[in-house]
Design a protein around this motif. Structure first.
Motif, mmCIF file in Angstrom:
data_model
loop_
_atom_site.group_PDB
_atom_site.id
_atom_site.type_symbol
_atom_site.label_atom_id
_atom_site.label_comp_id
_atom_site.label_asym_id
_atom_site.label_seq_id
_atom_site.Cartn_x
_atom_site.Cartn_y
_atom_site.Cartn_z
ATOM 1 N N SER A 94 7.758 15.708 -18.587
ATOM 2 C CA SER A 94 7.873 15.677 -17.125
ATOM 3 C C SER A 94 7.907 14.223 -16.678
ATOM 4 O O SER A 94 6.959 13.469 -16.916
ATOM 5 N N LYS A 95 8.994 13.836 -16.024
ATOM 6 C CA LYS A 95 9.180 12.444 -15.610
ATOM 7 C C LYS A 95 9.135 12.342 -14.092
ATOM 8 O O LYS A 95 9.784 13.106 -13.384
ATOM 9 N N LEU A 96 8.371 11.368 -13.633
ATOM 10 C CA LEU A 96 8.259 11.060 -12.205
ATOM 11 C C LEU A 96 9.256 9.956 -11.873
ATOM 12 O O LEU A 96 9.279 8.913 -12.523
ATOM 13 N N PHE A 97 10.090 10.197 -10.860
ATOM 14 C CA PHE A 97 11.073 9.208 -10.402
ATOM 15 C C PHE A 97 10.699 8.780 -8.986
ATOM 16 O O PHE A 97 10.483 9.623 -8.111
ATOM 17 N N LEU A 98 10.641 7.461 -8.772
ATOM 18 C CA LEU A 98 10.297 6.910 -7.460
ATOM 19 C C LEU A 98 11.366 5.922 -7.026
ATOM 20 O O LEU A 98 11.695 4.988 -7.765
ATOM 21 N N GLU A 99 11.922 6.141 -5.828
ATOM 22 C CA GLU A 99 12.928 5.216 -5.295
ATOM 23 C C GLU A 99 12.824 5.205 -3.774
ATOM 24 O O GLU A 99 12.915 6.250 -3.134
ATOM 25 N N PRO A 100 12.627 4.013 -3.172
ATOM 26 C CA PRO A 100 12.494 3.957 -1.710
ATOM 27 C C PRO A 100 13.802 4.242 -0.996
ATOM 28 O O PRO A 100 14.888 4.017 -1.547
ATOM 29 N N ASN A 101 13.695 4.742 0.229
ATOM 30 C CA ASN A 101 14.874 4.940 1.063
ATOM 31 C C ASN A 101 15.497 3.589 1.425
ATOM 32 O O ASN A 101 14.819 2.561 1.450
ATOM 33 N N PHE A 102 16.775 3.625 1.738
ATOM 34 C CA PHE A 102 17.492 2.408 2.123
ATOM 35 C C PHE A 102 16.861 1.811 3.366
ATOM 36 O O PHE A 102 16.531 2.512 4.319
ATOM 37 N N ASP A 103 16.675 0.482 3.360
ATOM 38 C CA ASP A 103 16.123 -0.305 4.468
ATOM 39 C C ASP A 103 14.628 -0.090 4.696
ATOM 40 O O ASP A 103 14.053 -0.700 5.603
ATOM 41 N N PHE A 104 13.975 0.760 3.896
ATOM 42 C CA PHE A 104 12.534 0.920 4.072
ATOM 43 C C PHE A 104 11.783 -0.183 3.338
ATOM 44 O O PHE A 104 12.105 -0.534 2.212
ATOM 45 N N PHE A 105 10.773 -0.730 3.994
ATOM 46 C CA PHE A 105 9.819 -1.608 3.317
ATOM 47 C C PHE A 105 8.440 -1.334 3.887
ATOM 48 O O PHE A 105 8.292 -0.836 5.005
ATOM 49 N N GLY A 106 7.418 -1.616 3.093
ATOM 50 C CA GLY A 106 6.053 -1.308 3.490
ATOM 51 C C GLY A 106 5.377 -0.520 2.380
ATOM 52 O O GLY A 106 5.732 -0.636 1.207
ATOM 53 N N THR A 107 4.427 0.300 2.766
ATOM 54 C CA THR A 107 3.646 1.070 1.791
ATOM 55 C C THR A 107 3.794 2.560 2.056
ATOM 56 O O THR A 107 3.762 3.003 3.201
ATOM 57 N N ALA A 108 3.987 3.302 0.980
ATOM 58 C CA ALA A 108 4.058 4.763 1.070
ATOM 59 C C ALA A 108 3.239 5.347 -0.074
ATOM 60 O O ALA A 108 2.960 4.668 -1.065
#
Length: 194
Positions: A93-107
């Motif tokens: 089971s692999k976790l993939f993380l990629e931020p949305n375009f133009d988003f910056f900050g903490t999630a």
């Protein structure tokens, strides 16, 4: 009972005196009721990603369950980071993380390990997206034509609508033939006088 044991055990009690005489009890049955032990999700690190870099973090999810198996993993998605789990051809089971375009900050993204009896262990993963300065973009302009015919001594109005992903304050400069005309806002009026 031993750890993780459930089921029935038959026990006979024996009582002995100083003379060596003894007596046994009837068979006593002890019922040990099954109690599910929750799975343990192995630690997942926090991640740092640069905005709009196309960088995708991948992490293999692992864990253990003392009285069964981990059935599957789930990800509870934040709104600003794509957080998904896929099972590869090897059963990992692999976790993939990629931020949305133009988003910056903490999630944050909550990952859950769920065992075959419904037990759950979870962990919150923090994703920090480092800001990269974005240039402003013109989203609308008037007139829309690139070539404009001006009427002599008649004003021609211009305006632009500009978006800045970083929400920085904007300044506007209007040029004609490379010469700065005004340094005000997103509107400009020009009169061809000669």
């Amino acid at each position: 009972p031993e750890a993780n044991f459930s089921g029935d055990e038959n026990v006979i009690f024996t009582a002995s005196d100083e003379e060596g005489l003894s007596a046994e009890s009837n068979v006593v049955t002890i019922h040990v009721t099954f109690m599910n032990d929750f799975p343990i999700l192995d630690p997942i690190p926090d991640f740092n990603i640069t905005e709009d870099s196309g960088q995708q973090e991948v992490w293999i999810l692992t864990g253990s369950d003392s009285d069964g198996t981990i059935d599957h993993f789930e990800a509870f998605l934040p709104s600003k980071v794509d957080c998904t789990i896929e099972v590869d051809e090897f059963g990992q089971s692999k976790l993939f993380l990629e931020p949305n375009f133009d988003f910056f900050g903490t999630a944050t993204c909550t990952i859950k390990a769920i065992d075959n009896n419904g037990g759950v262990d979870d962990q919150i993963v923090t994703i920090t997206v480092t800001n990269v300065q974005d240039a402003p973009t013109v989203t609308q302009q008037f007139p829309v034509e690139k070539d404009i015919t001006l009427m002599f001594n008649q004003p021609q109005n211009f305006y632009v609508i500009v978006k800045d992903a970083d929400n920085d304050p904007l300044t506007y400069q209007w040029f004609i033939d490379g010469i700065l005309q005004t340094d005000t806002d997103n509107t400009f009026s020009f009169i061809a006088e000669n």
